[in-house]
Write a protein that holds these residues in place. Structure first.
Motif, short mmCIF file in Angstrom:
data_model
loop_
_atom_site.label_atom_id
_atom_site.label_comp_id
_atom_site.label_asym_id
_atom_site.label_seq_id
_atom_site.Cartn_x
_atom_site.Cartn_y
_atom_site.Cartn_z
N GLU A 48 -22.61 11.14 13.71
CA GLU A 48 -24.06 11.30 13.73
C GLU A 48 -24.70 10.68 12.49
O GLU A 48 -25.79 10.11 12.56
CB GLU A 48 -24.41 12.78 13.86
N ASN A 49 -24.03 10.80 11.34
CA ASN A 49 -24.55 10.17 10.13
C ASN A 49 -24.60 8.65 10.28
O ASN A 49 -25.55 8.00 9.81
CB ASN A 49 -23.70 10.54 8.92
N SER A 50 -23.60 8.07 10.94
CA SER A 50 -23.59 6.62 11.11
C SER A 50 -24.72 6.17 12.02
O SER A 50 -25.34 5.13 11.81
CB SER A 50 -22.25 6.15 11.68
N LEU A 51 -25.03 6.96 13.04
CA LEU A 51 -26.12 6.61 13.95
C LEU A 51 -27.46 6.68 13.23
O LEU A 51 -28.41 5.97 13.60
CB LEU A 51 -26.14 7.56 15.16
N CYS A 52 -27.56 7.54 12.23
CA CYS A 52 -28.82 7.70 11.50
C CYS A 52 -28.84 6.89 10.21
O CYS A 52 -29.70 7.10 9.36
CB CYS A 52 -29.06 9.17 11.20
N GLY A 53 -27.88 6.01 10.01
CA GLY A 53 -27.92 5.07 8.90
C GLY A 53 -27.40 5.56 7.58
O GLY A 53 -27.77 5.05 6.53
N ILE A 54 -26.50 6.58 7.60
CA ILE A 54 -26.03 7.14 6.35
C ILE A 54 -24.63 6.64 5.98
O ILE A 54 -24.20 6.76 4.85
CB ILE A 54 -26.04 8.69 6.43
N ALA A 55 -23.90 6.06 6.94
CA ALA A 55 -22.52 5.64 6.68
C ALA A 55 -22.45 4.49 5.68
O ALA A 55 -23.35 3.67 5.58
CB ALA A 55 -21.85 5.21 7.99
N GLU A 56 -21.37 4.47 4.90
CA GLU A 56 -21.11 3.38 3.98
C GLU A 56 -19.74 2.78 4.31
O GLU A 56 -18.85 3.46 4.80
CB GLU A 56 -21.10 3.88 2.52
N CYS A 57 -19.60 1.50 4.03
CA CYS A 57 -18.33 0.82 4.30
C CYS A 57 -17.57 0.63 3.00
O CYS A 57 -18.03 -0.08 2.10
CB CYS A 57 -18.59 -0.53 4.96
N ASN A 58 -16.39 1.26 2.90
CA ASN A 58 -15.55 1.13 1.71
C ASN A 58 -14.22 0.49 2.10
O ASN A 58 -13.90 0.36 3.27
CB ASN A 58 -15.31 2.50 1.07
N GLY A 59 -13.42 0.12 1.10
CA GLY A 59 -12.14 -0.51 1.35
C GLY A 59 -11.22 0.37 2.18
O GLY A 59 -11.32 1.59 2.16
N ASP A 60 -10.31 -0.27 2.91
CA ASP A 60 -9.47 0.47 3.85
C ASP A 60 -8.09 -0.16 3.91
O ASP A 60 -7.83 -1.19 3.29
CB ASP A 60 -10.12 0.44 5.24
N ILE A 61 -7.20 0.48 4.68
CA ILE A 61 -5.84 -0.02 4.88
C ILE A 61 -5.66 -0.38 6.35
O ILE A 61 -5.79 0.48 7.22
CB ILE A 61 -4.80 1.05 4.49
N ALA A 62 -5.40 -1.65 6.63
CA ALA A 62 -5.02 -2.07 7.97
C ALA A 62 -3.49 -1.97 8.04
O ALA A 62 -2.78 -2.75 7.41
CB ALA A 62 -5.48 -3.49 8.25
N SER A 63 -3.00 -0.97 8.77
CA SER A 63 -1.57 -0.64 8.71
C SER A 63 -0.66 -1.76 9.18
O SER A 63 0.53 -1.75 8.89
CB SER A 63 -1.30 0.62 9.54
N CYS A 64 -1.22 -2.74 9.86
CA CYS A 64 -0.41 -3.85 10.33
C CYS A 64 -0.24 -4.94 9.28
O CYS A 64 0.74 -5.67 9.29
CB CYS A 64 -1.05 -4.45 11.59
N ARG A 65 -1.21 -5.06 8.34
CA ARG A 65 -1.19 -6.19 7.41
C ARG A 65 -1.33 -5.80 5.93
O ARG A 65 -0.85 -6.51 5.07
CB ARG A 65 -2.34 -7.15 7.76
N SER A 66 -2.01 -4.70 5.62
CA SER A 66 -2.36 -4.42 4.23
C SER A 66 -1.18 -3.91 3.41
O SER A 66 -0.25 -3.29 3.93
CB SER A 66 -3.46 -3.35 4.16
N GLN A 67 -1.26 -4.14 2.10
CA GLN A 67 -0.42 -3.39 1.17
C GLN A 67 -0.89 -1.95 1.14
O GLN A 67 -2.08 -1.67 1.29
CB GLN A 67 -0.49 -4.00 -0.23
N LEU A 68 0.03 -1.01 0.92
CA LEU A 68 -0.33 0.40 0.96
C LEU A 68 -1.15 0.83 -0.25
O LEU A 68 -1.88 1.81 -0.19
CB LEU A 68 0.93 1.26 1.05
N GLY A 69 -1.05 0.11 -1.35
CA GLY A 69 -1.81 0.52 -2.53
C GLY A 69 -1.11 1.62 -3.29
O GLY A 69 0.06 1.49 -3.67
N ASP A 70 -1.78 2.76 -3.51
CA ASP A 70 -1.19 3.89 -4.22
C ASP A 70 -0.12 4.55 -3.35
O ASP A 70 -0.44 5.26 -2.40
CB ASP A 70 -2.26 4.92 -4.58
N VAL A 71 1.15 4.32 -3.67
CA VAL A 71 2.21 4.82 -2.80
C VAL A 71 2.90 6.02 -3.42
O VAL A 71 3.00 6.17 -4.63
CB VAL A 71 3.26 3.73 -2.49
#
Length: 565
Positions: A48-71
């Protein structure tokens, strides 16, 4: 208007809860239900927050390609590969799986607004690898096939996982049900690999069934026969959809080959007889007949005589069982009859689809559960449990509790997705006296059947909703009559901008290996998951003992389960 419900199951559930109010098993189940509800509430808020314009896009992990980062080298989530113990996980971030190589715009929106679920995941499980923690994987699968799982992990085979065809997802959206699959095996099905395509679709439906479901398979040509052996699969009755029974049905299907003519009447007669005779072998909830043909009826009852014959069978079923079966029909190929299958679906509150040979039959047949998903969205949804199974990513024998989440501002309500929590079967087994008691408890707490109302407008919108490869251009052809949607209200939303639905922000990445959003690309799945963490199971005696105990435990559970069926 049509009503479904089961007072008997509700009474059984209340008796179970009252008698086992203080049991460790009941306490553990209640704890997991509370966790599921927390995640479901977080999903609804984030959506509901995304529909009302509150969502933000931050970095993420694509489990097929990304490095895990903090392991973290985790010791309680299985091994990173066959023959290993321990695996690298990210306990600060979830990861993204996708059944397709390139994200759609809707998926990119979902990736964006679901990232905030990490806060709830961490609140539940913390950021340490705690052996005493009974909750393992937590996740959310969307209606587009996007899958967010916590802790973040490496996906070994890309595009290999689609949550929409997993038992926990289908069970949460469709609820307990009795299903009779009726499959044309006339000689025309021998053309262009039609038979094998149909068997693959039926196999997928069987595989997505759970212990709260009961199933049967009928094949027809000049006559109709049930796929059964009177050993594992009883004839003239439904069978509970346990893992053992599903495997037996799949094996029996492999021995069938196309032959003969097409007798629709015989097929429906046998399907309804099976339902009539299944007095105790039933979910006490929804009932569905899924009928597939690639041709026309050319023997037995034809035309209006066939329609009246099925009407009579349906009436008898209502007398015997108290509720009718929803009939879903599929005309497979351009040459297949559309008139009779469509009429059958329209007369018996189901849906009809014409599926061409270049379209995905498996996808369209499994979409029958969307019908029940929409109907269940009009009432309170409950947490559903599935039979213990071996985890696809190595954590051992698990069971899943899941719950569907809907956007009820639309008509029909839109399925946002399904949340799930995994728990080790060993933890549940320790809280139960034996495996049979555990299985019965999971069935009871998952078998509540809400009353469901179906009206003309809701049915019309379900029939015109296009899933997967079906075209919106053909939507009106799936209506039972041209005025079916006349006078029906349009979809509603509370977040509008200039009269239009606010568009949720989306991540800028177009493909999974875009380093702007998903970070550096990993070198290999094995290296990312195992590096400086994994221990070969053959390296240490303790590992041998642990593996032996795990296998022994699994064998013991299977033996107990076999004796209980």
């Amino acid at each position: 208007m049509m009503m479904f419900g089961s007072i008997a199951v509700c009474v059984l559930f209340l008796v179970f809860v009252e008698r086992s109010e203080q049991s460790p098993l009941t306490d553990l189940i209640a704890e997991k239900v509370a966790q599921i509800n927390l995640i479901a509430d977080a999903v609804k808020d984030a959506y509901e927050n995304s529909l009302c314009g509150i969502a933000e896009c931050n970095g993420d992990i694509a489990s097929c390609r990304s490095q895990l980062g903090d392991v973290t080298c985790a010791t309680t989530y299985g091994g990173c590969d066959v023959g290993y113990q321990n695996r690298n996980l990210n306990l600060y971030s979830s990861g993204i799986f996708s059944p397709v190589a390139e994200f759609t715009d809707e998926m990119r929106q979902e990736i964006c607004w679901t990232k905030v679920l990490d806060e709830t995941f961490i609140d539940i499980n913390g950021i340490i690898d705690d052996p005493s923690q009974t909750t393992k994987w937590m996740y959310f699968g969307t209606s587009t096939g996007l899958f967010r799982i916590f802790p973040g992990l490496v996906q070994g085979t890309c595009q290999s996982y689609d949550p929409r065809v997993r038992p926990w997802y289908v069970a949460a959206t469709s609820g307990p049900k009795d299903i009779v699959l009726v499959l044309d095996r006339s000689l025309s099905m021998d053309r262009d690999d039609r038979w094998q395509t149909a068997v693959d679709a039926v196999t997928t439906i069987l595989t997505t069934s759970t212990i709260t479901d009961h199933v049967a398979v009928v094949v027809f040509d000049t006559t109709a026969v049930q796929v059964c052996d009177d050993v594992t699969i009883p004839c003239n009755s439904l069978s509970r959809a346990t893992g053992e029974n599903i495997e037996a049905l799949k094996n029996l299907l492999m021995d069938i080959e196309p032959q003969g003519n097409s007798n629709f009447g015989a097929a429906f007669t046998l399907a309804y007889n099976i339902l009539d005779n299944s007095i105790s072998a039933t979910s006490h909830c929804h009932t569905a007949i899924l009928f597939l043909t690639d041709g026309h009826a050319n023997i037995g009852e034809l035309g209006n005589d066939l329609l009246h014959h099925v009407d009579s069978l349906q009436s008898n079923l209502v007398i015997d069982r108290g509720s009718p079966a929803n009939v879903f029909t599929f005309s497979f190929s351009e040459d297949a009859d559309s008139t009779i299958p469509k009429a059958l679906a329209c007369r018996h509150n189901g849906t009809w689809s014409q599926i061409l040979e270049n379209e995905n039959l498996r996808e369209q047949m499994t979409n029958y559960y969307n019908y029940f998903a929409v109907l269940r969205s009009t009432t309170k949804t409950d947490v559903i449990w599935v039979e213990p199974y071996v985890d696809a990513v190595g954590a051992g024998l698990l069971t899943t509790a899941s719950k569907a989440v809907y956007d009820t501002r639309f008509s029909p309500p839109r399925l946002i997705g399904v949340v799930g929590v995994d728990i080790l079967a060993s933890d549940l087994n320790e809280a139960s006296s034996d495996y049979e008691s555990l299985l019965n408890a999971l069935v009871l707490v998952s078998s509540v059947c809400p009353s469901i109302e179906v009206d003309r407008c809701l049915l019309g919108r379900i029939r015109t909703t296009s899933y997967g490869s079906l075209s919106d251009e053909d939507a009106l052809e799936r209506l039972c009559y041209s005025s079916e949607l006349n006078g029906c209200d349009e979809a509603q939303s509370s977040c509008l901008t200039d009269g239009l639905l606010y568009e949720s922000p989306m991540i800028p990445a177009r493909v999974e290996n875009d380093t702007n959003y998903f970070g550096p690309e990993r070198m290999s799945a094995l290296a990312e998951s195992c590096s400086e963490c994994a221990v070969s199971s053959s390296s240490y005696t303790t590992a041998h003992v642990g593996l032996f105990l795990s296998v022994s435990f699994l064998v013991a559970l299977v033996s107990l389960f076999a004796s209980s069926t």
